[in-house]
Design a protein around this motif. Structure first.
Motif, short mmCIF file in Angstrom:
data_model
loop_
_atom_site.label_atom_id
_atom_site.label_comp_id
_atom_site.label_asym_id
_atom_site.label_seq_id
_atom_site.Cartn_x
_atom_site.Cartn_y
_atom_site.Cartn_z
N GLY A 1 14.16 -7.13 -4.75
CA GLY A 1 12.77 -7.07 -5.19
C GLY A 1 12.58 -6.46 -6.55
N GLY A 2 13.66 -6.24 -7.27
CA GLY A 2 13.55 -5.67 -8.61
C GLY A 2 12.96 -4.27 -8.60
N GLY A 3 13.26 -3.50 -7.57
CA GLY A 3 12.75 -2.13 -7.47
C GLY A 3 11.48 -2.03 -6.63
N PHE A 4 11.03 -3.13 -6.08
CA PHE A 4 9.86 -3.13 -5.22
C PHE A 4 10.26 -3.54 -3.81
CE2 PHE A 4 8.09 -3.47 -9.40
CZ PHE A 4 6.86 -2.85 -9.34
N LEU A 5 9.77 -2.80 -2.83
CA LEU A 5 10.03 -3.14 -1.44
C LEU A 5 8.99 -4.14 -0.95
CD1 LEU A 5 10.93 0.36 0.02
CD2 LEU A 5 12.47 -1.57 -0.35
N PRO A 6 9.34 -4.97 0.02
CA PRO A 6 8.37 -5.93 0.54
C PRO A 6 7.33 -5.24 1.41
CG PRO A 6 10.39 -6.03 1.82
CD PRO A 6 10.65 -5.08 0.67
N THR A 7 6.19 -5.92 1.61
CA THR A 7 5.24 -5.45 2.61
C THR A 7 5.59 -6.15 3.91
OG1 THR A 7 3.63 -7.14 2.00
CG2 THR A 7 3.40 -5.01 0.95
N ARG A 8 5.60 -5.38 5.00
CA ARG A 8 6.01 -5.92 6.28
C ARG A 8 5.04 -5.50 7.37
NH1 ARG A 8 12.00 -3.90 7.10
NH2 ARG A 8 10.89 -1.96 7.07
N LYS A 9 5.05 -6.26 8.45
CA LYS A 9 4.26 -5.93 9.64
C LYS A 9 5.17 -5.97 10.85
CE LYS A 9 -0.26 -7.49 8.22
NZ LYS A 9 -1.38 -8.37 8.45
N CYS A 10 4.90 -5.11 11.79
CA CYS A 10 5.67 -5.08 13.03
C CYS A 10 5.18 -6.21 13.94
CB CYS A 10 5.51 -3.74 13.72
SG CYS A 10 6.54 -3.60 15.19
N VAL A 11 6.12 -7.00 14.44
CA VAL A 11 5.76 -8.08 15.36
C VAL A 11 6.20 -7.78 16.79
CG1 VAL A 11 5.67 -9.91 13.63
CG2 VAL A 11 7.83 -9.40 14.73
N THR A 12 7.16 -6.88 16.96
CA THR A 12 7.62 -6.51 18.30
C THR A 12 7.87 -5.01 18.35
OG1 THR A 12 8.75 -8.65 18.47
CG2 THR A 12 9.33 -6.99 20.09
N PHE A 13 7.21 -4.36 19.31
CA PHE A 13 7.39 -2.92 19.49
C PHE A 13 8.40 -2.66 20.60
CE2 PHE A 13 3.32 -3.01 17.33
CZ PHE A 13 3.42 -1.92 16.48
N ILE B 1 7.89 -10.94 -5.33
CA ILE B 1 6.53 -11.39 -5.62
C ILE B 1 5.66 -10.21 -6.07
CG2 ILE B 1 4.45 -12.45 -4.63
CD1 ILE B 1 6.76 -14.42 -4.93
N ILE B 2 5.83 -9.08 -5.40
CA ILE B 2 5.08 -7.88 -5.78
C ILE B 2 5.46 -7.45 -7.20
CG2 ILE B 2 4.70 -5.44 -5.25
CD1 ILE B 2 5.15 -6.22 -2.28
N ALA B 3 6.75 -7.49 -7.52
CA ALA B 3 7.21 -7.12 -8.86
C ALA B 3 6.63 -8.06 -9.92
CB ALA B 3 8.74 -7.14 -8.92
N ARG B 4 6.66 -9.36 -9.64
CA ARG B 4 6.13 -10.34 -10.60
C ARG B 4 4.63 -10.15 -10.80
NH1 ARG B 4 6.64 -15.65 -8.41
NH2 ARG B 4 8.76 -14.97 -8.06
N THR B 5 3.89 -9.92 -9.73
CA THR B 5 2.45 -9.73 -9.81
C THR B 5 2.12 -8.46 -10.60
OG1 THR B 5 2.16 -10.85 -7.70
CG2 THR B 5 0.33 -9.50 -8.45
N ALA B 6 2.86 -7.39 -10.35
CA ALA B 6 2.64 -6.15 -11.10
C ALA B 6 2.93 -6.37 -12.58
CB ALA B 6 3.53 -5.04 -10.55
N GLY B 7 3.99 -7.07 -12.89
CA GLY B 7 4.32 -7.37 -14.28
C GLY B 7 3.26 -8.21 -14.96
#
Length: 93
Positions: free
Chosen positions: A26-38, A56-62
């Motif tokens: 991610g070029g220094g950016f972590l993805p956003t994630r959601k839990c699907v199974t607890f 995608i987060i890195a590109r958008t920030a740039g």
């Protein structure tokens, strides 16, 4: 006891390696994630789903940080006039 401890250490090592790979990809950016199974007790997440990859987060920030600069490099993208001209602090960054 020792077998369980070794399995726990292995799982932690694998999770750490996966996190480092995600961070690097991610070029220094972590993805956003959601839990699907607890877990059965509902306290922990056992399966994650990536909503937005780190790249995608890195590109958008740039893009967001470079938008003002793009206006000055290509005036057709935006109107540059009195009150919207570059200032010294923008030129330094």
């Amino acid at each position: 006891y020792f077998l369980a401890q070794n399995q726990n250490e292995l799982a932690q090592s694998q999770a750490r390696d996966l996190a480092l790979k995600e961070y690097s990809a991610g070029g220094g950016f972590l993805p956003t994630r959601k839990c699907v199974t607890f877990s059965s007790d509902g306290k922990y997440c056992s399966e994650w789903k990536t909503d937005t990859p780190g790249a995608i987060i890195a590109r958008t920030a740039g893009d967001a940080l470079g938008a003002k600069l793009e206006q000055y490099l290509d005036p057709a993208l935006g109107k540059i006039g009195e009150g919207n001209e570059p200032v010294t602090t923008e030129a330094e960054t």
